[in-house]
Write a protein that holds these residues in place. Structure first.
Motif, PDB file in Angstrom:
ATOM      1  N   SER A  69      93.903  35.250  94.158  1.00  0.00           N
ATOM      2  CA  SER A  69      93.130  35.209  93.143  1.00  0.00           C
ATOM      3  C   SER A  69      93.842  34.804  91.882  1.00  0.00           C
ATOM      4  CB  SER A  69      92.487  36.438  92.975  1.00  0.00           C
ATOM      5  OG  SER A  69      93.483  37.540  93.001  1.00  0.00           O
ATOM      6  N   LYS A  70      95.145  34.925  91.951  1.00  0.00           N
ATOM      7  CA  LYS A  70      96.017  34.671  90.818  1.00  0.00           C
ATOM      8  C   LYS A  70      97.115  33.809  91.156  1.00  0.00           C
ATOM      9  CE  LYS A  70      96.626  38.854  89.701  1.00  0.00           C
ATOM     10  NZ  LYS A  70      96.966  40.139  88.876  1.00  0.00           N
ATOM     11  N   THR A  71      97.908  33.017  90.007  1.00  0.00           N
ATOM     12  CA  THR A  71      98.949  32.346  90.712  1.00  0.00           C
ATOM     13  C   THR A  71     100.110  33.224  91.218  1.00  0.00           C
ATOM     14  OG1 THR A  71      98.327  30.449  89.140  1.00  0.00           O
ATOM     15  CG2 THR A  71     100.585  30.723  89.835  1.00  0.00           C
ATOM     16  N   GLU A  72     100.128  34.259  90.701  1.00  0.00           N
ATOM     17  CA  GLU A  72     101.490  35.227  91.036  1.00  0.00           C
ATOM     18  C   GLU A  72     101.334  36.137  92.014  1.00  0.00           C
ATOM     19  OE1 GLU A  72      99.592  34.879  88.018  1.00  0.00           O
ATOM     20  OE2 GLU A  72      99.565  36.963  87.240  1.00  0.00           O
ATOM     21  N   ASP A  73     100.227  36.048  92.694  1.00  0.00           N
ATOM     22  CA  ASP A  73     100.075  36.848  93.675  1.00  0.00           C
ATOM     23  C   ASP A  73      99.205  36.357  94.961  1.00  0.00           C
ATOM     24  OD1 ASP A  73      99.008  39.683  91.661  1.00  0.00           O
ATOM     25  OD2 ASP A  73     100.911  39.257  92.660  1.00  0.00           O
ATOM     26  N   PHE A  74      99.915  36.646  96.162  1.00  0.00           N
ATOM     27  CA  PHE A  74      99.312  36.123  97.413  1.00  0.00           C
ATOM     28  C   PHE A  74      99.310  37.315  98.699  1.00  0.00           C
ATOM     29  CE2 PHE A  74      98.122  33.207 100.390  1.00  0.00           C
ATOM     30  CZ  PHE A  74      98.976  32.602 101.061  1.00  0.00           C
ATOM     31  N   LEU A  75      98.377  37.836  98.864  1.00  0.00           N
ATOM     32  CA  LEU A  75      98.129  38.755  99.851  1.00  0.00           C
ATOM     33  C   LEU A  75      97.946  38.291 101.394  1.00  0.00           C
ATOM     34  CD1 LEU A  75      95.404  40.930  97.598  1.00  0.00           C
ATOM     35  CD2 LEU A  75      98.109  41.068  97.610  1.00  0.00           C
ATOM     36  N   LEU A  76      98.782  39.127 102.187  1.00  0.00           N
ATOM     37  CA  LEU A  76      98.552  38.895 103.513  1.00  0.00           C
ATOM     38  C   LEU A  76      97.816  40.255 104.221  1.00  0.00           C
ATOM     39  CD1 LEU A  76      99.062  37.356 106.250  1.00  0.00           C
ATOM     40  CD2 LEU A  76     101.196  38.669 106.208  1.00  0.00           C
ATOM     41  N   THR A  77      96.793  39.943 104.756  1.00  0.00           N
ATOM     42  CA  THR A  77      95.981  41.041 105.697  1.00  0.00           C
ATOM     43  C   THR A  77      95.716  41.082 106.835  1.00  0.00           C
ATOM     44  OG1 THR A  77      94.638  41.277 103.693  1.00  0.00           O
ATOM     45  CG2 THR A  77      93.736  42.377 105.480  1.00  0.00           C
ATOM     46  N   LEU A  78      96.206  42.107 107.541  1.00  0.00           N
ATOM     47  CA  LEU A  78      95.929  42.361 108.863  1.00  0.00           C
ATOM     48  C   LEU A  78      94.876  43.097 109.074  1.00  0.00           C
ATOM     49  CD1 LEU A  78      99.129  42.105 108.309  1.00  0.00           C
ATOM     50  CD2 LEU A  78      99.553  43.091 110.765  1.00  0.00           C
ATOM     51  N   GLU A  79      93.560  42.462 109.586  1.00  0.00           N
ATOM     52  CA  GLU A  79      92.504  43.368 109.547  1.00  0.00           C
ATOM     53  C   GLU A  79      92.275  44.598 110.316  1.00  0.00           C
ATOM     54  OE1 GLU A  79      89.945  42.922 107.375  1.00  0.00           O
ATOM     55  OE2 GLU A  79      90.564  40.833 106.734  1.00  0.00           O
ATOM     56  N   SER A  80      92.871  44.359 111.692  1.00  0.00           N
ATOM     57  CA  SER A  80      93.158  45.424 112.552  1.00  0.00           C
ATOM     58  C   SER A  80      94.526  45.257 113.176  1.00  0.00           C
ATOM     59  CB  SER A  80      92.080  45.253 113.619  1.00  0.00           C
ATOM     60  OG  SER A  80      91.874  46.339 114.562  1.00  0.00           O
ATOM     61  N   ALA A  81      95.517  45.830 112.855  1.00  0.00           N
ATOM     62  CA  ALA A  81      96.961  45.806 113.152  1.00  0.00           C
ATOM     63  C   ALA A  81      97.197  46.089 114.689  1.00  0.00           C
ATOM     64  CB  ALA A  81      97.877  46.514 112.422  1.00  0.00           C
ATOM     65  N   THR A  82      97.906  45.079 115.289  1.00  0.00           N
ATOM     66  CA  THR A  82      98.183  45.271 116.854  1.00  0.00           C
ATOM     67  C   THR A  82      99.745  45.545 116.873  1.00  0.00           C
ATOM     68  OG1 THR A  82      98.376  42.968 117.429  1.00  0.00           O
ATOM     69  CG2 THR A  82      96.332  43.962 117.348  1.00  0.00           C
ATOM     70  N   SER A  83     100.129  45.869 117.891  1.00  0.00           N
ATOM     71  CA  SER A  83     101.571  46.195 118.225  1.00  0.00           C
ATOM     72  C   SER A  83     102.574  44.986 118.251  1.00  0.00           C
ATOM     73  CB  SER A  83     101.764  46.856 119.432  1.00  0.00           C
ATOM     74  OG  SER A  83     101.287  46.158 120.501  1.00  0.00           O
ATOM     75  N   SER A  84     101.692  43.659 118.552  1.00  0.00           N
ATOM     76  CA  SER A  84     102.321  42.338 118.530  1.00  0.00           C
ATOM     77  C   SER A  84     102.419  41.914 117.163  1.00  0.00           C
ATOM     78  CB  SER A  84     101.468  41.316 119.244  1.00  0.00           C
ATOM     79  OG  SER A  84     100.347  41.190 118.835  1.00  0.00           O
ATOM     80  N   GLN A  85     102.061  42.449 116.234  1.00  0.00           N
ATOM     81  CA  GLN A  85     102.393  42.119 114.800  1.00  0.00           C
ATOM     82  C   GLN A  85     103.224  43.083 114.153  1.00  0.00           C
ATOM     83  OE1 GLN A  85      97.905  42.608 113.695  1.00  0.00           O
ATOM     84  NE2 GLN A  85      97.884  40.487 113.260  1.00  0.00           N
ATOM     85  N   THR A  86     104.035  43.726 114.837  1.00  0.00           N
ATOM     86  CA  THR A  86     105.295  44.340 114.499  1.00  0.00           C
ATOM     87  C   THR A  86     106.193  43.269 114.344  1.00  0.00           C
ATOM     88  OG1 THR A  86     104.843  46.506 115.472  1.00  0.00           O
ATOM     89  CG2 THR A  86     107.090  46.100 115.197  1.00  0.00           C
ATOM     90  N   SER A  87     106.627  43.249 113.008  1.00  0.00           N
ATOM     91  CA  SER A  87     107.701  42.148 112.611  1.00  0.00           C
ATOM     92  C   SER A  87     108.104  42.351 111.219  1.00  0.00           C
ATOM     93  CB  SER A  87     106.784  40.702 112.452  1.00  0.00           C
ATOM     94  OG  SER A  87     107.700  39.622 112.494  1.00  0.00           O
TER      95      SER A  87
END
Lengths: 118, 114
Positions: A69-87
């Motif tokens: 929503s702003k040049t300076e910020d970029f958000l990453l969302t995991l809607e429902s985290a899973t163990s395969s997203q451990t990283s």
């Protein structure tokens, strides 16, 4: 780290919970990227943004969404985290798209966020 | 065809020796080849990069050799030092693809023994 901060730096969460990672830059660069880094896989692009409200999918986008929503910020969302997203998640920025013909703009990486999903 | 294959996975070199890391690609549209260096707990940082219109680029002790016909490129670290111990990633970019599409190799962990 070229004026890039990531928050949180470490997070432990449980399967099924939503998680949002934040990348903040002070360089006013147009492009921002989210990568994940896993042993044996190197760095894989999740999503990237080429301007405010302009985003596109990368190689491993399933299960992730992004917003800018702003040049300076970029958000990453995991809607429902899973163990395969451990990283380890890295944000990167560049002034223009990498590899544009005739340009050699660098991608600068942030310090990373270590996410563990139990 | 979008892969970049990197070898070896790990490398041990004595101080003062030459470290060589190789990468190969298939997509002839790739036209930008950077190498990144990553220390433990840090993000990757650009080390050196090359375009296929030159066969070699040197910056200090680091040299990229590029073989367009073989679709291979390599990183040479001369007079390797313990401070060079890190993970190195090669990458390639396709200007005709998505803006920002850097394809990374899987990395080489270099250990330089004193």
């Amino acid at each position: 780290d070229a004026g890039i901060t990531q928050s949180p730096r470490h997070k432990v969460t449980e399967t099924g919970t939503p998680v949002t990672l934040r990348c903040h830059q002070t360089e006013n660069h147009r492009y921002m990227y989210w990568y994940r880094q896993d042993p044996g896989h190197g760095l894989r692009l999740i999503h990237y943004s080429y301007g405010v409200k302009d985003t596109d999918k990368g190689e491993v986008s399933d299960g992730y969404s992004v917003s800018r929503s702003k040049t300076e910020d970029f958000l990453l969302t995991l809607e429902s985290a899973t163990s395969s997203q451990t990283s380890v998640y890295f944000c990167a920025i560049s002034e223009s798209g990498v590899g544009l013909a005739g340009r050699t703009d660098t991608q600068y990486f942030g310090p990373g966020t270590r996410l563990t999903v139990l | 065809q979008q892969q970049v294959k990197q070898s070896p996975q790990s490398l041990i070199v004595q101080k003062g020796g030459i470290s060589i890391i190789n990468c190969a690609y298939e997509n002839t549209a790739f036209d930008y080849f950077p190498w990144y260096q990553q220390f433990p707990g840090k993000g990757p940082a650009l080390l050196i990069a090359i375009r296929p219109d030159v066969s070699e680029k040197k910056e200090g002790r680091f040299t990229i050799s590029f073989n367009k016909s073989a679709k291979q490129f390599s990183l040479h670290i001369m007079d390797s030092q313990p401070g060079d111990s890190a993970t190195y990633f090669c990458a390639a970019s396709n200007p005709g693809g998505s803006q920002g599409n850097l394809i990374f190799g899987k990395g080489t962990k270099l250990s330089v023994k004193p």
